[in-house]
Write a protein that holds these residues in place. Structure first.
Motif, PDB file in Angstrom:
ATOM      1  N   PRO A 118       0.814  -1.223   0.000  1.00  0.00           N
ATOM      2  CA  PRO A 118       0.000   0.000   0.000  1.00  0.00           C
ATOM      3  C   PRO A 118       0.847   1.273   0.000  1.00  0.00           C
ATOM      4  CG  PRO A 118      -0.907  -1.582   1.547  1.00  0.00           C
ATOM      5  CD  PRO A 118       0.400  -2.147   1.057  1.00  0.00           C
ATOM      6  N   GLU A 119       1.997   1.242   0.659  1.00  0.00           N
ATOM      7  CA  GLU A 119       2.871   2.416   0.682  1.00  0.00           C
ATOM      8  C   GLU A 119       3.459   2.701  -0.698  1.00  0.00           C
ATOM      9  OE1 GLU A 119       3.248  -0.182   2.839  1.00  0.00           O
ATOM     10  OE2 GLU A 119       2.393   0.741   4.630  1.00  0.00           O
ATOM     11  N   GLU A 120       3.875   1.650  -1.418  1.00  0.00           N
ATOM     12  CA  GLU A 120       4.422   1.833  -2.765  1.00  0.00           C
ATOM     13  C   GLU A 120       3.355   2.356  -3.713  1.00  0.00           C
ATOM     14  OE1 GLU A 120       7.807  -1.690  -2.800  1.00  0.00           O
ATOM     15  OE2 GLU A 120       5.762  -2.166  -3.411  1.00  0.00           O
ATOM     16  N   LEU A 121       2.153   1.834  -3.606  1.00  0.00           N
ATOM     17  CA  LEU A 121       1.059   2.289  -4.458  1.00  0.00           C
ATOM     18  C   LEU A 121       0.707   3.742  -4.155  1.00  0.00           C
ATOM     19  CD1 LEU A 121      -0.752   1.329  -6.697  1.00  0.00           C
ATOM     20  CD2 LEU A 121      -2.330   0.457  -4.978  1.00  0.00           C
ATOM     21  N   ALA A 122       0.697   4.106  -2.881  1.00  0.00           N
ATOM     22  CA  ALA A 122       0.418   5.489  -2.502  1.00  0.00           C
ATOM     23  C   ALA A 122       1.496   6.433  -3.026  1.00  0.00           C
ATOM     24  CB  ALA A 122       0.306   5.600  -0.985  1.00  0.00           C
ATOM     25  N   ALA A 123       2.758   6.008  -2.978  1.00  0.00           N
ATOM     26  CA  ALA A 123       3.842   6.849  -3.496  1.00  0.00           C
ATOM     27  C   ALA A 123       3.713   7.047  -4.999  1.00  0.00           C
ATOM     28  CB  ALA A 123       5.189   6.214  -3.156  1.00  0.00           C
ATOM     29  N   ALA A 124       3.390   5.984  -5.723  1.00  0.00           N
ATOM     30  CA  ALA A 124       3.230   6.095  -7.176  1.00  0.00           C
ATOM     31  C   ALA A 124       2.051   7.009  -7.522  1.00  0.00           C
ATOM     32  CB  ALA A 124       3.035   4.722  -7.792  1.00  0.00           C
ATOM     33  N   LEU A 125       0.960   6.880  -6.803  1.00  0.00           N
ATOM     34  CA  LEU A 125      -0.197   7.742  -7.059  1.00  0.00           C
ATOM     35  C   LEU A 125       0.099   9.194  -6.707  1.00  0.00           C
ATOM     36  CD1 LEU A 125      -3.120   5.462  -5.888  1.00  0.00           C
ATOM     37  CD2 LEU A 125      -2.514   6.111  -8.210  1.00  0.00           C
ATOM     38  N   ALA A 126       0.892   9.427  -5.679  1.00  0.00           N
ATOM     39  CA  ALA A 126       1.257  10.796  -5.323  1.00  0.00           C
ATOM     40  C   ALA A 126       2.056  11.458  -6.445  1.00  0.00           C
ATOM     41  CB  ALA A 126       2.051  10.800  -4.022  1.00  0.00           C
ATOM     42  N   VAL A 127       2.949  10.704  -7.062  1.00  0.00           N
ATOM     43  CA  VAL A 127       3.739  11.247  -8.170  1.00  0.00           C
ATOM     44  C   VAL A 127       2.832  11.564  -9.363  1.00  0.00           C
ATOM     45  CG1 VAL A 127       5.522  10.673  -9.862  1.00  0.00           C
ATOM     46  CG2 VAL A 127       5.871  10.137  -7.455  1.00  0.00           C
ATOM     47  N   VAL A 128       1.923  10.662  -9.674  1.00  0.00           N
ATOM     48  CA  VAL A 128       1.018  10.886 -10.809  1.00  0.00           C
ATOM     49  C   VAL A 128       0.127  12.101 -10.545  1.00  0.00           C
ATOM     50  CG1 VAL A 128      -0.930   9.897 -12.071  1.00  0.00           C
ATOM     51  CG2 VAL A 128       1.057   8.494 -11.557  1.00  0.00           C
ATOM     52  N   ARG A 129      -0.400  12.215  -9.331  1.00  0.00           N
ATOM     53  CA  ARG A 129      -1.262  13.352  -9.011  1.00  0.00           C
ATOM     54  C   ARG A 129      -0.496  14.667  -9.004  1.00  0.00           C
ATOM     55  NH1 ARG A 129      -5.260  12.412  -4.225  1.00  0.00           N
ATOM     56  NH2 ARG A 129      -6.126  14.267  -5.195  1.00  0.00           N
ATOM     57  N   ALA A 130       0.750  14.660  -8.531  1.00  0.00           N
ATOM     58  CA  ALA A 130       1.566  15.878  -8.526  1.00  0.00           C
ATOM     59  C   ALA A 130       1.870  16.315  -9.949  1.00  0.00           C
ATOM     60  CB  ALA A 130       2.851  15.646  -7.743  1.00  0.00           C
ATOM     61  N   ARG A 131       2.168  15.357 -10.806  1.00  0.00           N
ATOM     62  CA  ARG A 131       2.444  15.691 -12.210  1.00  0.00           C
ATOM     63  C   ARG A 131       1.197  16.256 -12.895  1.00  0.00           C
ATOM     64  NH1 ARG A 131       7.097  15.359 -15.610  1.00  0.00           N
ATOM     65  NH2 ARG A 131       6.243  15.748 -17.654  1.00  0.00           N
ATOM     66  N   ALA A 132       0.036  15.665 -12.612  1.00  0.00           N
ATOM     67  CA  ALA A 132      -1.210  16.158 -13.192  1.00  0.00           C
ATOM     68  C   ALA A 132      -1.539  17.555 -12.675  1.00  0.00           C
ATOM     69  CB  ALA A 132      -2.345  15.194 -12.882  1.00  0.00           C
ATOM     70  N   ALA A 133      -1.284  17.806 -11.401  1.00  0.00           N
ATOM     71  CA  ALA A 133      -1.534  19.132 -10.838  1.00  0.00           C
ATOM     72  C   ALA A 133      -0.598  20.171 -11.441  1.00  0.00           C
ATOM     73  CB  ALA A 133      -1.377  19.089  -9.323  1.00  0.00           C
ATOM     74  N   ALA A 134       0.650  19.815 -11.659  1.00  0.00           N
ATOM     75  CA  ALA A 134       1.605  20.746 -12.268  1.00  0.00           C
ATOM     76  C   ALA A 134       1.207  21.070 -13.706  1.00  0.00           C
ATOM     77  CB  ALA A 134       3.008  20.156 -12.225  1.00  0.00           C
ATOM     78  N   THR A 135       0.741  20.078 -14.426  1.00  0.00           N
ATOM     79  CA  THR A 135       0.296  20.299 -15.804  1.00  0.00           C
ATOM     80  C   THR A 135      -0.933  21.191 -15.831  1.00  0.00           C
ATOM     81  OG1 THR A 135       1.179  18.157 -16.458  1.00  0.00           O
ATOM     82  CG2 THR A 135      -0.430  19.150 -17.931  1.00  0.00           C
ATOM     83  N   ALA A 136      -1.877  20.948 -14.936  1.00  0.00           N
ATOM     84  CA  ALA A 136      -3.080  21.769 -14.878  1.00  0.00           C
ATOM     85  C   ALA A 136      -2.745  23.203 -14.494  1.00  0.00           C
ATOM     86  CB  ALA A 136      -4.064  21.166 -13.885  1.00  0.00           C
ATOM     87  N   ALA A 137      -1.807  23.397 -13.574  1.00  0.00           N
ATOM     88  CA  ALA A 137      -1.415  24.742 -13.168  1.00  0.00           C
ATOM     89  C   ALA A 137      -0.737  25.483 -14.321  1.00  0.00           C
ATOM     90  CB  ALA A 137      -0.486  24.682 -11.963  1.00  0.00           C
ATOM     91  N   ALA A 138       0.079  24.775 -15.097  1.00  0.00           N
ATOM     92  CA  ALA A 138       0.745  25.412 -16.239  1.00  0.00           C
ATOM     93  C   ALA A 138      -0.268  25.800 -17.311  1.00  0.00           C
ATOM     94  CB  ALA A 138       1.793  24.469 -16.818  1.00  0.00           C
ATOM     95  N   GLU A 139      -1.260  24.964 -17.526  1.00  0.00           N
ATOM     96  CA  GLU A 139      -2.298  25.288 -18.514  1.00  0.00           C
ATOM     97  C   GLU A 139      -3.131  26.472 -18.045  1.00  0.00           C
ATOM     98  OE1 GLU A 139      -4.515  21.726 -19.151  1.00  0.00           O
ATOM     99  OE2 GLU A 139      -2.938  20.797 -20.351  1.00  0.00           O
ATOM    100  N   ALA A 140      -3.430  26.537 -16.749  1.00  0.00           N
ATOM    101  CA  ALA A 140      -4.218  27.641 -16.220  1.00  0.00           C
ATOM    102  C   ALA A 140      -3.453  28.958 -16.294  1.00  0.00           C
ATOM    103  CB  ALA A 140      -4.616  27.346 -14.778  1.00  0.00           C
ATOM    104  N   ALA A 141      -2.141  28.904 -16.174  1.00  0.00           N
ATOM    105  CA  ALA A 141      -1.315  30.111 -16.234  1.00  0.00           C
ATOM    106  C   ALA A 141      -1.088  30.561 -17.672  1.00  0.00           C
ATOM    107  CB  ALA A 141       0.017  29.859 -15.545  1.00  0.00           C
TER     108      ALA A 141
END
Length: 70
Positions: A11-34
């Motif tokens: 569960p810890e490895e899966l949570a870490a992988a999902l955190a990376v995917v969500r952070a990347r998606a948030a960064a992409t969304a923030a760049a598009e919004a800017a």
């Protein structure tokens, strides 16, 4: 949706992988919004990086220059 195809992550490895995917998606969304222009391919994946010089000419030891130019 993310699906584990191989392996048995903890569960810890899966949570870490999902955190990376969500952070990347948030960064992409923030760049598009800017209003930032979309990023192109990374330089390391560019085919022009491999073939920067002239193609190898036939001759002795030409096989050494056939893939990575000097």
């Amino acid at each position: 949706m993310i699906k584990v195809v191989r392996g048995n992550p903890t569960p810890e490895e899966l949570a870490a992988a999902l955190a990376v995917v969500r952070a990347r998606a948030a960064a992409t969304a923030a760049a598009e919004a800017a209003g930032a222009p979309p990023r192109g391919p990374e330089a390391w994946s560019s085919p022009t990086r491999i073939a920067r010089g002239l193609p190898p000419s036939p001759g002795p030891r030409s096989w050494t220059r056939s893939y990575w130019p000097a």
